[in-house]
Design an enzyme around this catalytic site. Structure first.
Site, PDB file in Angstrom:
ATOM      1  N   ASP A 140       5.173   2.290   3.136  1.00 30.33           N
ATOM      2  CA  ASP A 140       3.493   2.014   2.910  1.00 30.33           C
ATOM      3  C   ASP A 140       3.034   3.180   2.132  1.00 30.33           C
ATOM      4  OD1 ASP A 140       1.313   0.734   4.095  1.00 30.33           O
ATOM      5  OD2 ASP A 140       0.729   2.635   4.946  1.00 30.33           O
ATOM      6  N   ILE A 141       2.747   2.843   0.962  1.00 27.78           N
ATOM      7  CA  ILE A 141       2.371   3.497  -0.205  1.00 27.78           C
ATOM      8  C   ILE A 141       0.966   2.525  -0.652  1.00 27.78           C
ATOM      9  CG2 ILE A 141       2.562   4.666  -2.279  1.00 27.78           C
ATOM     10  CD1 ILE A 141       5.481   5.005  -1.685  1.00 27.78           C
ATOM     11  N   GLU A 142      -0.062   3.021  -0.411  1.00 25.79           N
ATOM     12  CA  GLU A 142      -1.229   2.426  -0.753  1.00 25.79           C
ATOM     13  C   GLU A 142      -2.247   3.145  -1.859  1.00 25.79           C
ATOM     14  OE1 GLU A 142      -3.227   0.642   2.673  1.00 25.79           O
ATOM     15  OE2 GLU A 142      -1.371   0.467   3.676  1.00 25.79           O
ATOM     16  N   GLN A 143      -1.548   3.667  -2.822  1.00 27.31           N
ATOM     17  CA  GLN A 143      -2.211   4.738  -3.590  1.00 27.31           C
ATOM     18  C   GLN A 143      -2.407   3.876  -5.027  1.00 27.31           C
ATOM     19  OE1 GLN A 143       0.180   8.289  -3.624  1.00 27.31           O
ATOM     20  NE2 GLN A 143       0.868   7.505  -1.600  1.00 27.31           N
TER      21      GLN A 143
END
Length: 368
Positions: free
Chosen positions: A128-131
């Site tokens: 979960d990488i929302e960058q």
């Protein structure tokens, strides 16, 4: 892990953590040792549940669940019970994208996650990488490499394990997340599409809108499929929460003007409101001044209420009706499955009315 590790530092970190996990490894916590074996079966239809803590998981509809992503504190009791039901339990994976440009850091991070999954008898990882990532940047390619290398390592070290990646509701650089979506989808078992927070960037009028508008949501899936991603690589995520907005003004047509809260370049965003779990929304609806309304264009429910200061609020959310419509698309387009953020948003401990509402939300996940 907020600083960039050198190749030597990354290797030291990996070795130190692996040694620590070996020393701290414990006997299987389950009553039956066989329940500590990883789940290897793959079901035709995926129901992917995010769990954020507590014991509400005991009241989930386990007849449907295939995967639980644990975003709260590790609970060995949950792991044992999920395995007894043939459901996977997976780790959360998050890491600053600036750091994964270093291949040695990536390798160390992956080693850590594999070792942790083994120690906790888990079945994979949800990344979960929302960058922010710019297209064709070093981070763009490093993120794809991270997913590929993580998948290869987990599949090798934990046979039958599952690696997934969370993506925005549309592949069109939402929130400046310009990822290599086709490469990522090819590199993992499937992607979980977060079809919510769809007002994170509002470029038109600053008014309250649905968290997950029907047509906008489906357009996102069409775009993923048209770019070449197999529908069987897509799991639809639906929200079990909504947004509560304070209205600066409210028109007769129920247009609720909200304050301007910029986000990643957009002049307005859903940050003007605050998230509310479905269990609280159902209680609020009982004291609304409007009753539950339905927006036919967005195919979503909403209502209005007055707070103690006399301010009008508008609450947008999803209910069994709106979720069922989206579940129908899952079946029609042959997607891999459906899931929600998050499983703990419902009222599992209330009276008969709350129990009926909770049951209806779980039932809505089943495509008709």
């Amino acid at each position: 892990m907020k600083r960039l590790l050198s190749s030597q530092g990354g290797a030291r970190l990996s070795m130190a953590l692996l040694l620590h996990l070996r020393l701290c490894s414990s006997i299987c916590p389950c009553e039956l040792p066989s329940l500590c074996n990883p789940i290897s079966d793959t079901r035709d239809f995926e129901v992917f549940v995010f769990q954020v803590g507590g014991k509400a998981w005991k009241f989930y509809d386990w007849s449907q669940i295939t995967t639980v992503a644990t975003f709260g504190k590790y609970d060995p009791e949950l792991m044992c019970y999920a395995h007894s039901r043939g459901s996977r339990v997976v780790l959360k994976g998050d890491v600053p994208v600036k750091e994964i440009v270093d291949p040695a850091f990536r390798a160390a991070w992956i080693d850590q996650k594999v070792a942790l999954a083994k120690q906790q008898y888990m079945d994979g990882i949800n990344i979960d990488i929302e960058q922010i990532v710019n297209k064709s940047s070093a981070e763009y390619y490093a993120l794809t490499a991270l997913v590929k290398e993580t998948t290869e390592a987990f599949h090798k070290e934990i046979p039958g394990s599952q690696v997934t990646f969370d993506v925005a509701w549309s592949p069109k650089c939402i929130d400046r997340r310009c990822y290599n979506y086709t490469g990522i989808a090819d590199s993992c078992d499937f992607v979980f599409v977060m079809s919510y927070d769809e007002q994170s960037q509002v470029w038109t009028d600053c008014i309250a809108r649905a968290n997950s508008p029907y047509n906008q949501t489906l357009t996102g899936y069409d775009d993923y499929i048209h770019m070449g991603i197999n529908p069987k690589k897509l799991v639809m995520g639906v929200p079990w929460y909504g947004y509560d907005y304070s209205c600066l003004s409210l028109s007769k047509a129920h247009a609720c003007s909200i304050k301007e809260v910029p986000f990643r370049g957009a002049p307005c965003s859903d940050a003007a409101g605050h998230q509310v779990p479905y269990r609280k929304i159902m209680n609020q609806a009982n004291t609304s001044i409007s009753g539950i309304l339905w927006d036919e264009k967005q195919k979503a429910p909403y209502f209005e209420y007055l707070d103690s200061h006399g301010t009008i609020h508008q609450v947008w959310y999803d209910d069994p009706r709106s979720i069922s419509l989206k579940a129908g698309y899952v079946k029609e387009r042959g997607l891999r499955g459906i899931g929600m953020w998050n499983g703990d948003c419902l009222d599992y401990f209330g009276g008969s009315v709350a129990q009926q509402q909770t049951k209806a939300m779980w039932e809505a996940l089943k495509p008709k």
